[in-house]
Design an enzyme around this catalytic site. Structure first.
Site, PDB file in Angstrom:
ATOM      1  N   LYS A  22       8.763  60.207  37.838  1.00 34.66           N
ATOM      2  CA  LYS A  22       9.234  58.871  37.450  1.00 34.66           C
ATOM      3  C   LYS A  22       9.653  58.079  38.686  1.00 34.66           C
ATOM      4  CE  LYS A  22      13.628  58.333  35.853  1.00 34.66           C
ATOM      5  NZ  LYS A  22      14.380  57.303  36.614  1.00 34.66           N
ATOM      6  N   ASN A  23      10.433  58.723  39.556  1.00 38.93           N
ATOM      7  CA  ASN A  23      11.015  57.971  40.669  1.00 38.93           C
ATOM      8  C   ASN A  23      10.027  57.672  41.782  1.00 38.93           C
ATOM      9  OD1 ASN A  23      13.369  57.903  39.300  1.00 38.93           O
ATOM     10  ND2 ASN A  23      14.503  59.281  40.647  1.00 38.93           N
ATOM     11  N   ARG A  93      17.287  49.327  36.153  1.00 40.17           N
ATOM     12  CA  ARG A  93      17.710  48.810  37.453  1.00 40.17           C
ATOM     13  C   ARG A  93      16.577  48.824  38.478  1.00 40.17           C
ATOM     14  NH1 ARG A  93      22.536  48.551  39.382  1.00 40.17           N
ATOM     15  NH2 ARG A  93      21.631  49.274  41.309  1.00 40.17           N
ATOM     16  N   CYS A 117      26.151  50.567  36.425  1.00 41.57           N
ATOM     17  CA  CYS A 117      25.724  51.395  35.297  1.00 41.57           C
ATOM     18  C   CYS A 117      26.732  52.506  35.125  1.00 41.57           C
ATOM     19  CB  CYS A 117      24.314  51.917  35.502  1.00 41.57           C
ATOM     20  SG  CYS A 117      24.195  53.065  36.851  1.00 41.57           S
ATOM     21  N   ARG A 122      26.711  50.682  41.955  1.00 41.97           N
ATOM     22  CA  ARG A 122      25.329  50.590  42.450  1.00 41.97           C
ATOM     23  C   ARG A 122      24.938  49.204  42.978  1.00 41.97           C
ATOM     24  NH1 ARG A 122      21.550  54.343  38.651  1.00 41.97           N
ATOM     25  NH2 ARG A 122      20.336  54.494  40.546  1.00 41.97           N
ATOM     26  N   ASP A 307      20.618  64.062  41.450  1.00 40.26           N
ATOM     27  CA  ASP A 307      19.945  64.108  40.144  1.00 40.26           C
ATOM     28  C   ASP A 307      19.854  65.524  39.558  1.00 40.26           C
ATOM     29  OD1 ASP A 307      19.632  61.396  40.143  1.00 40.26           O
ATOM     30  OD2 ASP A 307      17.490  61.395  40.607  1.00 40.26           O
ATOM     31  N   ILE A 329      27.310  60.961  46.164  1.00 38.86           N
ATOM     32  CA  ILE A 329      26.421  59.787  46.162  1.00 38.86           C
ATOM     33  C   ILE A 329      26.936  58.693  45.234  1.00 38.86           C
ATOM     34  CG2 ILE A 329      24.048  58.953  45.795  1.00 38.86           C
ATOM     35  CD1 ILE A 329      23.981  60.963  47.965  1.00 38.86           C
ATOM     36  N   ARG A 399      14.263  58.533  29.029  1.00 36.59           N
ATOM     37  CA  ARG A 399      13.936  57.750  30.234  1.00 36.59           C
ATOM     38  C   ARG A 399      13.395  58.633  31.346  1.00 36.59           C
ATOM     39  NH1 ARG A 399      18.537  53.818  32.068  1.00 36.59           N
ATOM     40  NH2 ARG A 399      16.854  53.375  33.508  1.00 36.59           N
TER      41      ARG A 399
HETATM   42  C1  UD1 Z   1      17.447  56.490  43.316  1.00 33.20           C
HETATM   43  C2  UD1 Z   1      16.926  57.247  42.122  1.00 33.20           C
HETATM   44  C3  UD1 Z   1      18.061  57.954  41.397  1.00 33.20           C
HETATM   45  C4  UD1 Z   1      18.846  58.822  42.363  1.00 33.20           C
HETATM   46  C5  UD1 Z   1      19.275  58.027  43.589  1.00 33.20           C
HETATM   47  C6  UD1 Z   1      19.933  58.890  44.661  1.00 33.20           C
HETATM   48  C7  UD1 Z   1      15.011  55.915  41.466  1.00 33.20           C
HETATM   49  C8  UD1 Z   1      14.388  54.989  40.482  1.00 33.20           C
HETATM   50  N1  UD1 Z   1      16.271  56.308  41.225  1.00 33.20           N
HETATM   51  O1  UD1 Z   1      18.329  55.493  42.833  1.00 33.20           O
HETATM   52  O2  UD1 Z   1      17.501  58.756  40.355  1.00 33.20           O
HETATM   53  O3  UD1 Z   1      20.000  59.331  41.713  1.00 33.20           O
HETATM   54  O4  UD1 Z   1      18.127  57.378  44.183  1.00 33.20           O
HETATM   55  O5  UD1 Z   1      19.084  59.917  45.058  1.00 33.20           O
HETATM   56  O6  UD1 Z   1      14.388  56.326  42.426  1.00 33.20           O
HETATM   57  N2  UD1 Z   1      23.885  51.677  47.799  1.00 33.20           N
HETATM   58  C9  UD1 Z   1      24.582  50.656  48.424  1.00 33.20           C
HETATM   59  N3  UD1 Z   1      23.924  49.478  48.694  1.00 33.20           N
HETATM   60  C10 UD1 Z   1      22.611  49.287  48.390  1.00 33.20           C
HETATM   61  C11 UD1 Z   1      21.904  50.342  47.775  1.00 33.20           C
HETATM   62  C12 UD1 Z   1      22.557  51.525  47.494  1.00 33.20           C
HETATM   63  O7  UD1 Z   1      25.766  50.798  48.718  1.00 33.20           O
HETATM   64  O8  UD1 Z   1      22.078  48.216  48.662  1.00 33.20           O
HETATM   65  C13 UD1 Z   1      24.568  52.960  47.494  1.00 33.20           C
HETATM   66  C14 UD1 Z   1      24.586  53.278  45.981  1.00 33.20           C
HETATM   67  O9  UD1 Z   1      25.662  52.625  45.324  1.00 33.20           O
HETATM   68  C15 UD1 Z   1      24.745  54.781  45.999  1.00 33.20           C
HETATM   69  C16 UD1 Z   1      23.952  55.187  47.246  1.00 33.20           C
HETATM   70  O10 UD1 Z   1      23.806  54.012  48.030  1.00 33.20           O
HETATM   71  O11 UD1 Z   1      26.094  55.137  46.170  1.00 33.20           O
HETATM   72  C17 UD1 Z   1      22.583  55.753  46.964  1.00 33.20           C
HETATM   73  O12 UD1 Z   1      21.895  54.900  46.080  1.00 33.20           O
HETATM   74  P1  UD1 Z   1      20.309  54.719  46.132  1.00 33.20           P
HETATM   75  O13 UD1 Z   1      19.727  55.807  46.970  1.00 33.20           O
HETATM   76  O14 UD1 Z   1      19.998  53.319  46.485  1.00 33.20           O
HETATM   77  O15 UD1 Z   1      19.929  54.967  44.619  1.00 33.20           O
HETATM   78  P2  UD1 Z   1      18.761  54.279  43.798  1.00 33.20           P
HETATM   79  O16 UD1 Z   1      17.628  53.953  44.685  1.00 33.20           O
HETATM   80  O17 UD1 Z   1      19.339  53.210  42.942  1.00 33.20           O
END
Ligand code: UD1
Length: 420
Positions: A22-23, A93, A117, A122, A307, A329, A399
């Site tokens: 999925k990711n 998202r 969420c 996030r 995850d 995380i 999902r």
């Molecule tokens: C993706 C995965 C999710 C997984 C996560 C961490 C997908 C669709 N989802 O989510 O399943 O749990 O990676 O491995 O691939 N952050 C910031 N600023 C930003 C972006 C992120 O502070 O602009 C922080 C987030 O709040 C979080 C951390 O960075 O604490 C990691 O998030 P991120 O790796 O971005 O997660 P996703 O890409 O949303």
């Protein structure tokens, strides 16, 4: 709302096929926007989030056709507008992933601001700052991110303060069509980022450092369509392996890869599992033994994935000994603790660390979760519980897990879905 009804007690045993990731499917679907031509994607999982991303592409005017095997052909040249509306972004998202490609190819994107969420706030600040560093003008207005780059994006040297999977993917997709060189520092190294990068290379992108935290992208004028097969889902793989370990079972998983979940396999071995693997399969057996409790701390790849944290916690609840699970995380991702305790687990929380003291058995109860992986942990707990567990709100599970009850039934679990 559908529910899962599970009678605990069966040891999982047998063979199933793992679905596509999925990711990695989600960013690769977003990346199709960059192609000047038709993209053919195979091994996409049949999941609600994938359907939502396809709906998002369609609502922009992208031409999408799907055959019965979920092979998808996408031609973005028919795109008519560059909007990701609130109605779709609020359900997923990952819709934010269209921002970089739209801006890079068309110089314009209007994407509803994704909210927080269940697992945390996030933010997407790093996505936006990276695009600004490439010359985009970004305004947040009426709940929408309105981004413009009328003269195209230009390469930049950008450091990401936090390792972000989605941020790295968005900026990578923007950089492949930017003018000149982009260097992304502290980039996420998750296998899904690698899969996206390899798909972009197959489309004609120039990317160096794939799989490292230092990505160097030389922008090109145009990308072509290509055929690409999505990688196996490492989290689905890890979930079934952990479920088998928790139930003292023995499973063979096909269409998957061991090299994308090394730490998870090492931790399962620490729990007492015997694991073997080949090019596209992994087998696990517990020889009927109770798992040993294993401590872990989540962190970006190649460390233990957030995850998989909830599923390991479920296994630890019935393991011999005690363990700590630390989540680094997301700020609110130990949400399964209360529900597991309602099933008789012995878990105490201190900040972002859970202390789990293994008990002999859990007891079935009505439970529900507000997040995908937390729901998966409740299904694992239900399978090691005495009596019946009803897991509510399973749209979260749908999902991320294709045909979960069918796959678990094949492995001998007593599980059925009832429409709510
Ligand atoms: C993706 C995965 C999710 C997984 C996560 C961490 C997908 C669709 N989802 O989510 O399943 O749990 O990676 O491995 O691939 N952050 C910031 N600023 C930003 C972006 C992120 O502070 O602009 C922080 C987030 O709040 C979080 C951390 O960075 O604490 C990691 O998030 P991120 O790796 O971005 O997660 P996703 O890409 O949303």
């Amino acid at each position: 709302m559908d529910k899962l009804i599970i009678q605990g007690g069966a040891s999982l045993s047998g063979e199933i096929k793992i679905s596509g990731s999925k990711n990695s499917g989600l960013p690769i679907l977003a990346a199709t926007i960059l192609a000047n031509g038709s993209m053919k994607l195979s091994n996409l999982p049949h999941l609600n989030d994938i359907t939502t991303m396809l709906a998002l592409l369609r609502c922009m005017g992208v031409d999408v056709t799907i055959d019965e095997k979920m092979c998808v052909e996408i031609n973005p040249n028919s795109i008519t507008h560059y909007d990701a509306p609130y109605e779709l972004v609020k359900t997923m998202r990952a819709s934010i992933l269209v921002l970089g490609p739209l801006l890079a190819r068309f110089g314009e994107a209007n994407v509803s601001f994704p909210g927080g969420c269940a697992i945390g706030s996030r933010p997407v600040d790093i996505h936006l700052r990276g695009l600004e560093a490439m010359g985009a003008e970004i305004e947040v207005d009426g709940g929408y991110i309105r981004a413009r780059a009328p003269n195209g994006l230009r390469g930049a040297h950008f450091f990401m303060e936090t390792v972000t999977v989605g941020g790295t993917e968005n900026l990578l997709m923007a950089a492949v069509l930017a003018k000149g060189k982009t260097i992304l520092e502290n980039a996420a190294r998750e296998p899904e980022v690698v899969d996206l990068a390899e798909c972009l290379v197959a489309m004609g992108a120039k990317i160096q450092g794939i799989g490292t935290d230092h990505l160097v992208i030389e922008g090109v004028d145009e990308l072509q369509g290509c055929s690409y097969r999505i990688m196996p889902d490492r989290i689905e793989t890890g979930t079934y392996l952990t479920a088998a370990a928790a139930t003292r079972g023995s499973v063979m998983l096909r269409h998957t890869r061991a090299d994308i979940l090394e730490v998870v396999l090492l931790k399962l071995e620490e729990a007492g599992a015997k694991i073997e693997s080949g090019e596209d399969w992994i087998s696990l057996t517990m020889n009927g033994e109770r798992p040993k409790a294993v401590s872990l701390k989540t962190a970006p790849y190649p460390a233990f994935p957030t995850d998989m944290q909830a599923q390991f916690m479920a296994m630890n609840t019935v393991a011999s000994g005690s363990a700590t699970v630390t989540e680094t995380i997301f700020e609110n991702r130990l949400i399964q603790v209360n529900e597991l305790n309602r099933m008789g687990a012995n878990i105490s929380l201190e900040g972002n660390t859970a202390l789990i003291k293994g008990v002999e058995r859990l007891k079935g109860a009505p439970v529900m979760a507000t997040d995908l992986r937390a729901s998966a942990s409740l299904v694992i707990a239900a399978m090691v519980a005495d009596g019946e567990t009803i897991v509510d709100r399973i749209y979260h599970i749908d999902r991320g897990y294709e045909c979960i009850e069918e796959k678990l039934q094949i492995l001998g679990a007593n599980i059925r879905r009832v429409p709510g």
